[in-house]
Write an enzyme that holds these catalytic residues in place. Structure first.
Site, PDB file in Angstrom:
ATOM      1  N   TYR A   1      15.044  31.178   7.280  1.00 48.35           N
ATOM      2  CA  TYR A   1      13.849  31.927   7.679  1.00 48.35           C
ATOM      3  C   TYR A   1      13.859  32.237   9.173  1.00 48.35           C
ATOM      4  O   TYR A   1      14.141  31.365   9.990  1.00 48.35           O
ATOM      5  CB  TYR A   1      12.591  31.113   7.371  1.00 48.35           C
ATOM      6  CG  TYR A   1      12.218  31.122   5.899  1.00 48.35           C
ATOM      7  CD1 TYR A   1      12.000  32.324   5.224  1.00 48.35           C
ATOM      8  CD2 TYR A   1      12.082  29.930   5.203  1.00 48.35           C
ATOM      9  CE1 TYR A   1      11.655  32.331   3.881  1.00 48.35           C
ATOM     10  CE2 TYR A   1      11.727  29.924   3.862  1.00 48.35           C
ATOM     11  CZ  TYR A   1      11.517  31.136   3.209  1.00 48.35           C
ATOM     12  OH  TYR A   1      11.186  31.141   1.891  1.00 48.35           O
TER      13      TYR A   1
ATOM     14  N   LYS B   1       0.836  -1.200   0.000  1.00 45.86           N
ATOM     15  CA  LYS B   1       0.000   0.000   0.000  1.00 45.86           C
ATOM     16  C   LYS B   1       0.878   1.259   0.000  1.00 45.86           C
ATOM     17  O   LYS B   1       2.068   1.190   0.336  1.00 45.86           O
ATOM     18  CB  LYS B   1      -0.923  -0.023   1.217  1.00 45.86           C
ATOM     19  CG  LYS B   1      -0.202  -0.087   2.544  1.00 45.86           C
ATOM     20  CD  LYS B   1      -1.138  -0.506   3.681  1.00 45.86           C
ATOM     21  CE  LYS B   1      -0.374  -0.587   4.986  1.00 45.86           C
ATOM     22  NZ  LYS B   1      -1.144  -1.222   6.050  1.00 45.86           N
TER      23      LYS B   1
HETATM   24  C1  PLP Z   1      -0.284  -2.132   6.694  1.00 45.18           C
HETATM   25  C2  PLP Z   1      -0.782  -3.484   7.083  1.00 45.18           C
HETATM   26  C3  PLP Z   1       0.114  -4.564   7.220  1.00 45.18           C
HETATM   27  C4  PLP Z   1       1.601  -4.379   7.212  1.00 45.18           C
HETATM   28  O1  PLP Z   1       1.998  -3.836   8.460  1.00 45.18           O
HETATM   29  P1  PLP Z   1       3.519  -3.532   8.860  1.00 45.18           P
HETATM   30  O2  PLP Z   1       3.426  -3.115  10.275  1.00 45.18           O
HETATM   31  O3  PLP Z   1       3.970  -2.431   7.969  1.00 45.18           O
HETATM   32  O4  PLP Z   1       4.292  -4.777   8.644  1.00 45.18           O
HETATM   33  C5  PLP Z   1      -0.425  -5.803   7.451  1.00 45.18           C
HETATM   34  N1  PLP Z   1      -1.766  -5.987   7.564  1.00 45.18           N
HETATM   35  C6  PLP Z   1      -2.642  -4.975   7.467  1.00 45.18           C
HETATM   36  C7  PLP Z   1      -4.087  -5.238   7.613  1.00 45.18           C
HETATM   37  C8  PLP Z   1      -2.179  -3.688   7.245  1.00 45.18           C
HETATM   38  O5  PLP Z   1      -3.050  -2.667   7.191  1.00 45.18           O
END
Ligand code: PLP
Length: 360
Positions: free
Chosen positions: A263, A53
């Site tokens: 700044y 993702k």
């Molecule tokens: C993002 C996510 C993962 C991966 O999690 P990490 O902590 O980055 O390993 C696994 N399962 C679900 C449902 C997620 O939303």
């Protein structure tokens, strides 16, 4: 790709190729593949998938997915439907699960057209999925994070019973800590799994993998650790850094005592300083909070950041690094556990805030 005006053919200009960028992200493909194989091995009898993702946590789907797929990953997780097409250019769409589920008929129709699986999160979504044609899907059951997913009681809901479940999954709230709720979530998930017909069962994110074989079930879903994050000490020394960020020095100047920098003049020189203006700013993800007590590196020299981080520039002290010149590349500290501790940002935030100029 940047949006631009479409000119009629006769007026179309040939765009010259741009010169090389002055800030860059390098993804170490060998380290990424190593991390997936390490997490797959640590997953014991389960196979590791890959959370991809948010554009592979900021590192780029086009760069990372071919590497993960080549290493052996066969299950990919995104959050939004808008993320599916980019992933499906590299892997079989039915290896992609969409964690946010299907909220309406349009999403259900899109799921079928593109061939990715929704992760059903409510009995209403289950009904919608069945009424619009059914087919394989995943189901998220919420065992305690109280975020997304059907509640444990919904497991016996006829709408859930009617589904063709590829993977029943749940998500740990505190896998990166020693917490009683880890064991409670695991035990509850095991009970619900025994009551539910699915092809596969899945509980662990990256950190969960380190909790041991009782947590692994059939498929694990690492994300952060693929990309160099170290969410638990057990993984220290096993996970390799994947992302490297460098920026170029654009100008060198001399400061005299009493002169201030950036700044609002937040840094004022007490004596003479040689300082470098670097092509890196908060739009690249180097947030202003990283300027406070922050530094860049050149070889093994730490170059202290002076004053406020601008949108496109920061200023570093190079008094003790005479070899730093206009055009020198400086390294942004991006060992994730160290950078997180130093900046107060989480390892997740450090990756996912990498800015658009660094993405490819
Ligand atoms: C993002 C996510 C993962 C991966 O999690 P990490 O902590 O980055 O390993 C696994 N399962 C679900 C449902 C997620 O939303």
């Amino acid at each position: 790709m940047a949006r631009r005006k479409i000119l009629p053919m006769t007026m179309a200009k040939i765009e010259p190729p741009p010169p090389p960028p002055t800030v860059k992200l390098t993804v170490d493909a060998a380290a990424l593949a190593h991390n997936w194989r390490t997490l797959d091995r640590m997953s014991g009898n389960a196979v590791a998938g890959a959370a991809v993702k948010a554009d592979c946590y900021g590192l780029g789907v086009d760069t990372c997915i071919p590497v993960l797929s080549e290493a052996g990953a066969r299950n990919f997780y995104v959050a939004h439907w808008s993320e599916v097409a980019a992933v499906a250019r590299h892997v079989d769409p039915n290896s992609i699960s969409v964690l946010h589920g299907v909220l309406n008929e349009q999403e259900a129709a899109y799921a079928r057209a593109i061939g990715a699986r929704p992760v059903i999160n409510t009995p209403e979504q289950a009904q919608l999925w069945s009424q619009t044609g059914g087919g394989p899907c995943d189901v998220m059951v919420d065992t305690g994070i109280n975020r997304l997913g059907i509640s444990p009681d919904d497991i016996s809901d006829p709408a859930i019973g009617a589904l063709d479940i590829a993977t029943l999954m749940s998500h740990l709230s505190s896998a990166d800590e020693e917490a009683d709720c880890n064991r409670q979530q695991r035990d509850l998930f095991a009970r619900l799994a025994a009551q539910t017909k699915a092809q596969h069962y899945s509980l662990c994110n990256s950190a969960g993998i380190a909790l041991g074989s009782a947590y692994h079930f059939d498929i694990t879903r690492p994300g952060i650790a693929l990309y160099g994050g170290v969410p638990r000490q057990e993984m220290d020394g096993q996970i390799r850094q994947v992302a490297y960020i460098q920026a170029i020095v654009m100008q060198i100047r001399q400061l005299e005592a009493g002169e201030s920098v950036g700044y609002n003049g937040r840094f004022t020189a007490m004596g003479d300083h040689r300082v470098a203006t670097v092509s890196l700013g908060y739009t690249d993800g180097f947030l202003r909070s990283r300027g406070t007590d922050g530094y860049l590196m050149h070889n093994d020299k730490m170059l202290k950041i002076l004053g406020t981080v601008s949108m496109d520039m920061i200023i570093v002290d190079v008094s003790d690094a005479p070899d730093v010149q206009t055009g020198s590349w400086l390294d942004v500290p991006f060992n994730l556990p160290d950078a997180a501790q130093h900046s107060g940002l989480s390892q997740y935030e450090l990756l996912t805030s990498i800015g658009p100029r660094l993405r490819r």
